[in-house]
Scaffold this motif. Structure first.
Motif, PDB file in Angstrom:
ATOM      1  N   GLY A  90      54.630  56.107  80.067  1.00 57.94           N
ATOM      2  CA  GLY A  90      55.778  55.572  79.356  1.00 57.94           C
ATOM      3  C   GLY A  90      55.278  54.719  78.207  1.00 57.94           C
ATOM      4  O   GLY A  90      54.434  53.842  78.396  1.00 57.94           O
ATOM      5  N   LEU A  91      55.797  54.965  76.998  1.00 59.67           N
ATOM      6  CA  LEU A  91      55.258  54.321  75.809  1.00 59.67           C
ATOM      7  C   LEU A  91      56.353  53.659  74.982  1.00 59.67           C
ATOM      8  O   LEU A  91      57.371  54.281  74.674  1.00 59.67           O
ATOM      9  N   GLY A  92      56.119  52.417  74.615  1.00 58.64           N
ATOM     10  CA  GLY A  92      56.928  51.745  73.615  1.00 58.64           C
ATOM     11  C   GLY A  92      56.027  51.427  72.443  1.00 58.64           C
ATOM     12  O   GLY A  92      55.191  50.520  72.529  1.00 58.64           O
ATOM     13  N   LEU A  93      56.145  52.187  71.356  1.00 50.94           N
ATOM     14  CA  LEU A  93      55.211  52.068  70.236  1.00 50.94           C
ATOM     15  C   LEU A  93      55.930  51.690  68.952  1.00 50.94           C
ATOM     16  O   LEU A  93      56.993  52.224  68.641  1.00 50.94           O
ATOM     17  N   SER A  94      55.325  50.798  68.201  1.00 47.74           N
ATOM     18  CA  SER A  94      55.813  50.490  66.868  1.00 47.74           C
ATOM     19  C   SER A  94      55.780  51.750  66.016  1.00 47.74           C
ATOM     20  O   SER A  94      54.799  52.490  66.018  1.00 47.74           O
ATOM     21  N   GLY A  95      56.866  52.019  65.307  1.00 39.40           N
ATOM     22  CA  GLY A  95      56.945  53.202  64.465  1.00 39.40           C
ATOM     23  C   GLY A  95      57.597  54.387  65.125  1.00 39.40           C
ATOM     24  O   GLY A  95      57.872  55.393  64.461  1.00 39.40           O
ATOM     25  N   ALA A  96      57.880  54.306  66.426  1.00 44.50           N
ATOM     26  CA  ALA A  96      58.485  55.444  67.124  1.00 44.50           C
ATOM     27  C   ALA A  96      59.960  55.618  66.784  1.00 44.50           C
ATOM     28  O   ALA A  96      60.570  56.607  67.196  1.00 44.50           O
ATOM     29  N   GLY A 142      54.581  43.219  63.003  1.00 47.65           N
ATOM     30  CA  GLY A 142      55.814  43.678  62.378  1.00 47.65           C
ATOM     31  C   GLY A 142      56.993  42.914  62.942  1.00 47.65           C
ATOM     32  O   GLY A 142      56.818  41.942  63.692  1.00 47.65           O
ATOM     33  N   SER A 143      58.214  43.327  62.600  1.00 48.12           N
ATOM     34  CA  SER A 143      59.392  42.634  63.123  1.00 48.12           C
ATOM     35  C   SER A 143      60.547  43.606  63.301  1.00 48.12           C
ATOM     36  O   SER A 143      60.674  44.596  62.568  1.00 48.12           O
ATOM     37  N   ILE A 144      61.387  43.300  64.279  1.00 45.33           N
ATOM     38  CA  ILE A 144      62.569  44.097  64.560  1.00 45.33           C
ATOM     39  C   ILE A 144      63.440  43.312  65.536  1.00 45.33           C
ATOM     40  O   ILE A 144      62.934  42.492  66.316  1.00 45.33           O
ATOM     41  N   ALA A 145      64.745  43.533  65.496  1.00 48.95           N
ATOM     42  CA  ALA A 145      65.658  42.964  66.488  1.00 48.95           C
ATOM     43  C   ALA A 145      66.465  44.101  67.090  1.00 48.95           C
ATOM     44  O   ALA A 145      66.829  45.053  66.392  1.00 48.95           O
ATOM     45  N   LEU A 146      66.732  43.983  68.377  1.00 53.99           N
ATOM     46  CA  LEU A 146      67.491  45.018  69.074  1.00 53.99           C
ATOM     47  C   LEU A 146      68.390  44.366  70.107  1.00 53.99           C
ATOM     48  O   LEU A 146      67.949  43.485  70.853  1.00 53.99           O
ATOM     49  N   ALA A 157      68.274  46.033  63.941  1.00 51.82           N
ATOM     50  CA  ALA A 157      68.102  45.563  62.570  1.00 51.82           C
ATOM     51  C   ALA A 157      66.618  45.372  62.331  1.00 51.82           C
ATOM     52  O   ALA A 157      65.883  44.907  63.208  1.00 51.82           O
ATOM     53  N   GLY A 158      66.178  45.713  61.121  1.00 47.96           N
ATOM     54  CA  GLY A 158      64.758  45.604  60.813  1.00 47.96           C
ATOM     55  C   GLY A 158      64.007  46.818  61.320  1.00 47.96           C
ATOM     56  O   GLY A 158      64.574  47.880  61.566  1.00 47.96           O
ATOM     57  N   GLY A 159      62.698  46.649  61.455  1.00 44.44           N
ATOM     58  CA  GLY A 159      61.874  47.759  61.912  1.00 44.44           C
ATOM     59  C   GLY A 159      61.663  48.819  60.855  1.00 44.44           C
ATOM     60  O   GLY A 159      61.354  49.969  61.179  1.00 44.44           O
ATOM     61  N   TRP A 160      61.771  48.449  59.581  1.00 45.21           N
ATOM     62  CA  TRP A 160      61.647  49.426  58.505  1.00 45.21           C
ATOM     63  C   TRP A 160      60.194  49.635  58.066  1.00 45.21           C
ATOM     64  O   TRP A 160      59.934  50.422  57.164  1.00 45.21           O
ATOM     65  N   GLY A 161      59.263  48.940  58.688  1.00 41.71           N
ATOM     66  CA  GLY A 161      57.858  49.133  58.356  1.00 41.71           C
ATOM     67  C   GLY A 161      57.340  48.073  57.397  1.00 41.71           C
ATOM     68  O   GLY A 161      58.098  47.446  56.654  1.00 41.71           O
ATOM     69  N   TRP A 162      56.045  47.887  57.399  1.00 38.94           N
ATOM     70  CA  TRP A 162      55.445  46.760  56.688  1.00 38.94           C
ATOM     71  C   TRP A 162      55.414  46.951  55.181  1.00 38.94           C
ATOM     72  O   TRP A 162      55.361  45.976  54.429  1.00 38.94           O
TER      73      TRP A 162
END
Length: 306
Positions: A90-96, A142-146, A157-162
């Motif tokens: 099970g993977l939680g990866l930035s950019g997925a 990086g940054s993101i909100a969920l 919101a966010g998570g659009w990449g660096w």
């Protein structure tokens, strides 16, 4: 703000019929990858760590570091080397949250019996609130909100990449620190302790800064972020950048939970260091995480294949 949506389907590889001995939850970002090894009864056996596995930094690198972290977890559990064919991952990866990258990554599965992939914010919020409604703000490299609502609906919101997003993150702060050092070098910004610290680290000339910038990626920019925190008490620009980061991150939280009703967990080194600077209403909603993104990745995996 991206609209509220029903629960997304994870990217999958393998078959529920494939027998497995080990279940593995992976949390991968722009700086490092962590893996936790579980037995069939969901008892944690060991943990391992390796380099970054953010998909935007390269799919081959991501698989290489994930496998290194998995084997490190196996070593920590006293199991020696384990075979991917014996593992459910099970993977939680930035950019997925980029469908093309996620699909290409899963297609490159090096032999794991089962694979379930989602973004690191999804597994993070699942782990943080034990699968119940809640919000998560991640600010590290990086940054993101969920927000995870009743019935499993999600708002992100966010998570659009660096390159053109990830506001308030380590990479965002690092880019801003370098930009300030460049402006100070040519006289557009006042020279303070932050600019001098960047020059001391990267070099005092335009050629030095340009050469460093030409080779910089997400993780390299994020490596400058600690300088902003270190000089906040002595440099007005550093203080200004931290205030701007707080505002950007609070905007993300408000976008995913406008009513401010959900419990909120902070994740990531930058979020933790900025926590005392957040507004009182936001701090009042903060709760301790019930679990982490590796726990959330295990929950994702079990749901996907059970």
């Amino acid at each position: 703000m991206q609209p509220s949506t029903p629960p997304s389907s994870p990217f999958l590889a393998g078959s529920a019929a494939a027998p497995v001995r080990f279940w593995i939850g992976v949390d991968g970002g722009g700086t490092h990858t962590r893996a936790r090894l579980f037995d069939a009864g969901a008892h944690a056996l060991g943990e391992g760590q390796a380099g970054p596995s953010a998909l935007g930094q390269g799919l081959e690198q991501a698989w290489e570091h994930i496998q290194q972290a998995v084997q490190a977890a196996a070593q920590a559990a006293g199991l020696g080397t384990i075979k991917p064919a014996d593992c459910a991952l099970g993977l939680g990866l930035s950019g997925a949250n980029n469908p093309a990258l996620a699909a290409a990554f899963v297609a490159g599965n090096p032999g794991f019996a089962r694979v379930a992939l989602e973004g690191d914010a999804v597994t993070g919020v699942l782990g943080a609130h034990g699968g119940r409604p809640g919000a998560l703000l991640i600010a590290g490299t990086g940054s993101i909100a969920l927000a995870h609502g009743a019935g499993g609906s999600r708002r992100q919101a966010g998570g659009w990449g660096w390159l053109n997003g990830d506001e308030g993150s380590g990479a965002w702060l690092g880019k801003a620190a370098l930009r300030h050092a460049q402006r100070a070098l040519d006289g557009r910004d006042a020279t303070g302790t932050l600019a001098r610290a960047v020059w001391a680290l990267l070099g005092p000339s335009a050629e030095d800064l340009l050469a460093w910038q030409a080779q910089a990626g997400q993780a390299r920019f994020a490596s400058l972020a600690p300088l902003v925190f270190e000089h906040a008490d002595s440099d007005a620009k550093a203080q200004q950048l931290l205030s701007a980061a707080v505002q950007q991150l609070e905007d993300m939280v408000h976008a995913v939970d406008p009513a401010g009703e959900l419990p909120l967990v902070l994740s990531g080194s930058v979020a933790q260091r900025l926590a005392p600077r957040f507004s009182a209403p936001l701090r009042e909603r903060l709760v301790a995480a019930q679990g982490d993104a590796m726990d959330g990745a295990l929950r994702l995996l079990q749901t996907a294949f059970n």
